[in-house]
Motif scaffolding. Structure first.
Motif, mmCIF file in Angstrom:
data_model
loop_
_atom_site.group_PDB
_atom_site.id
_atom_site.type_symbol
_atom_site.label_atom_id
_atom_site.label_comp_id
_atom_site.label_asym_id
_atom_site.label_seq_id
_atom_site.Cartn_x
_atom_site.Cartn_y
_atom_site.Cartn_z
ATOM 1 N N GLY A 30 54.798 31.126 35.690
ATOM 2 C CA GLY A 30 53.935 30.399 36.610
ATOM 3 C C GLY A 30 53.343 31.231 37.723
ATOM 4 N N PHE A 31 53.810 32.415 37.911
ATOM 5 C CA PHE A 31 53.374 33.243 39.035
ATOM 6 C C PHE A 31 52.136 34.063 38.717
ATOM 7 C CE2 PHE A 31 56.510 32.569 42.213
ATOM 8 C CZ PHE A 31 57.704 32.325 41.567
ATOM 9 N N ASN A 32 51.347 34.290 39.728
ATOM 10 C CA ASN A 32 50.323 35.325 39.648
ATOM 11 C C ASN A 32 51.026 36.675 39.771
ATOM 12 O OD1 ASN A 32 48.019 33.480 39.746
ATOM 13 N ND2 ASN A 32 48.658 33.123 41.860
ATOM 14 N N ILE A 33 50.509 37.655 39.052
ATOM 15 C CA ILE A 33 51.129 38.978 39.039
ATOM 16 C C ILE A 33 50.118 40.008 39.542
ATOM 17 C CG2 ILE A 33 52.083 40.801 37.582
ATOM 18 C CD1 ILE A 33 53.938 38.399 37.911
ATOM 19 N N ILE A 50 46.421 39.240 38.259
ATOM 20 C CA ILE A 50 46.094 38.368 37.142
ATOM 21 C C ILE A 50 46.740 37.020 37.367
ATOM 22 C CG2 ILE A 50 48.064 39.249 35.803
ATOM 23 C CD1 ILE A 50 46.344 38.943 33.280
ATOM 24 N N SER A 51 46.018 35.962 37.022
ATOM 25 C CA SER A 51 46.551 34.624 37.198
ATOM 26 C C SER A 51 47.574 34.309 36.110
ATOM 27 C CB SER A 51 45.414 33.597 37.157
ATOM 28 O OG SER A 51 44.744 33.646 35.910
ATOM 29 N N GLY A 52 48.284 33.225 36.296
ATOM 30 C CA GLY A 52 49.350 32.853 35.379
ATOM 31 C C GLY A 52 48.896 32.657 33.942
ATOM 32 N N ASP A 53 47.678 32.142 33.767
ATOM 33 C CA ASP A 53 47.161 31.911 32.419
ATOM 34 C C ASP A 53 46.201 32.990 31.959
ATOM 35 O OD1 ASP A 53 44.615 29.415 33.315
ATOM 36 O OD2 ASP A 53 44.967 31.466 33.981
ATOM 37 N N SER A 54 46.136 34.077 32.700
ATOM 38 C CA SER A 54 45.285 35.242 32.395
ATOM 39 C C SER A 54 43.787 34.962 32.488
ATOM 40 C CB SER A 54 45.587 35.799 30.988
ATOM 41 O OG SER A 54 46.917 36.217 30.894
ATOM 42 N N SER A 55 43.399 33.820 33.007
ATOM 43 C CA SER A 55 41.972 33.478 33.053
ATOM 44 C C SER A 55 41.234 34.194 34.175
ATOM 45 C CB SER A 55 41.811 31.969 33.210
ATOM 46 O OG SER A 55 42.352 31.533 34.447
ATOM 47 N N ARG A 56 41.941 34.638 35.189
ATOM 48 C CA ARG A 56 41.315 35.304 36.313
ATOM 49 C C ARG A 56 41.994 36.639 36.584
ATOM 50 N NH1 ARG A 56 42.363 31.434 40.915
ATOM 51 N NH2 ARG A 56 44.141 30.890 39.587
ATOM 52 N N ALA A 70 47.158 42.996 32.196
ATOM 53 C CA ALA A 70 47.387 42.020 31.138
ATOM 54 C C ALA A 70 48.804 41.472 31.279
ATOM 55 C CB ALA A 70 47.189 42.659 29.763
ATOM 56 N N ARG A 71 49.060 40.373 30.620
ATOM 57 C CA ARG A 71 50.399 39.797 30.651
ATOM 58 C C ARG A 71 50.692 39.113 29.329
ATOM 59 N NH1 ARG A 71 50.586 35.837 35.540
ATOM 60 N NH2 ARG A 71 52.618 35.227 34.648
ATOM 61 N N ASP A 72 51.983 39.109 28.979
ATOM 62 C CA ASP A 72 52.474 38.414 27.795
ATOM 63 C C ASP A 72 53.511 37.412 28.287
ATOM 64 O OD1 ASP A 72 53.753 37.548 25.502
ATOM 65 O OD2 ASP A 72 53.691 39.503 24.526
ATOM 66 N N ASN A 73 53.112 36.184 28.438
ATOM 67 C CA ASN A 73 54.011 35.168 29.007
ATOM 68 C C ASN A 73 55.159 34.793 28.066
ATOM 69 O OD1 ASN A 73 52.664 35.059 31.430
ATOM 70 N ND2 ASN A 73 51.423 33.295 30.887
ATOM 71 N N ASN A 99 52.329 33.293 44.567
ATOM 72 C CA ASN A 99 51.629 32.042 44.282
ATOM 73 C C ASN A 99 50.135 32.089 44.564
ATOM 74 O OD1 ASN A 99 53.945 30.477 43.473
ATOM 75 N ND2 ASN A 99 54.586 30.520 45.609
ATOM 76 N N THR A 100 49.676 33.182 45.134
ATOM 77 C CA THR A 100 48.261 33.308 45.458
ATOM 78 C C THR A 100 47.671 34.507 44.737
ATOM 79 O OG1 THR A 100 48.658 32.360 47.649
ATOM 80 C CG2 THR A 100 46.589 33.562 47.327
ATOM 81 N N LEU A 101 46.520 34.335 44.131
ATOM 82 C CA LEU A 101 45.878 35.432 43.418
ATOM 83 C C LEU A 101 45.059 36.246 44.414
ATOM 84 C CD1 LEU A 101 45.526 36.608 40.552
ATOM 85 C CD2 LEU A 101 43.351 35.369 40.443
ATOM 86 N N THR A 102 45.594 37.390 44.762
ATOM 87 C CA THR A 102 44.955 38.213 45.776
ATOM 88 C C THR A 102 45.474 39.639 45.658
ATOM 89 O OG1 THR A 102 44.716 38.559 48.168
ATOM 90 C CG2 THR A 102 46.757 37.550 47.425
ATOM 91 N N LEU A 103 44.722 40.580 46.206
ATOM 92 C CA LEU A 103 45.188 41.963 46.260
ATOM 93 C C LEU A 103 45.847 42.271 47.607
ATOM 94 C CD1 LEU A 103 42.286 43.854 44.460
ATOM 95 C CD2 LEU A 103 44.509 43.205 43.555
ATOM 96 N N ASP A 104 46.070 41.239 48.389
ATOM 97 C CA ASP A 104 46.766 41.387 49.666
ATOM 98 C C ASP A 104 48.263 41.267 49.425
ATOM 99 O OD1 ASP A 104 46.437 39.795 52.948
ATOM 100 O OD2 ASP A 104 47.901 41.211 52.153
#
Length: 121
Positions: A30-33, A50-56, A70-73, A99-104
């Protein structure tokens, strides 16, 4: 949640590496990575996320044409593919989950210990 990075190495300029980050613990999917790096003499900077579902996905401007996140859930493994490496890519690379998609990096809760990437001839 625990994160363990691997794949860092000494590589020549122009070379490639694939970094991996294995997550253990409930709810990893569930986490952004994100991947961060700390280069000698520089502040820590976000490289890609990358978002949890790899869409962003988002990238640091300097790497966006060379690195791929990339990620392999199913396996809870996250990757950073790095091509055309440059000496300025040298540093310790960390993966982080939040929980937030950011480079911060300030908003990321879980961090790995890092893996060393050295680009040198």
């Amino acid at each position: 949640l625990q994160l363990v990075e691997s794949g860092g190495d000494l590589v020549q300029p122009g070379g490639s590496l694939r970094l991996s980050c294995v997550a253990t613990g409930l709810g990893a999917w569930g986490f952004n990575i994100a991947w961060f790096r700390r280069s000698p003499g520089k502040e820590r900077e976000g490289v890609a996320c990358i978002s949890g579902d790899s869409s962003r996905k988002r990238y640091l401007e300097d790497v966006k044409d060379r690195f791929t996140i990339a990620r392999d859930n199913r396996k809870n493994i996250y990757y950073l593919h790095m091509n055309d490496l440059k000496p300025e890519d040298t540093g310790v690379y960390y993966c982080a989950a939040g929980n937030t998609l950011t480079l911060d990096g300030r908003v990321y809760v879980y961090w790995g210990q890092g893996t060393q990437v050295t680009v040198s001839s």
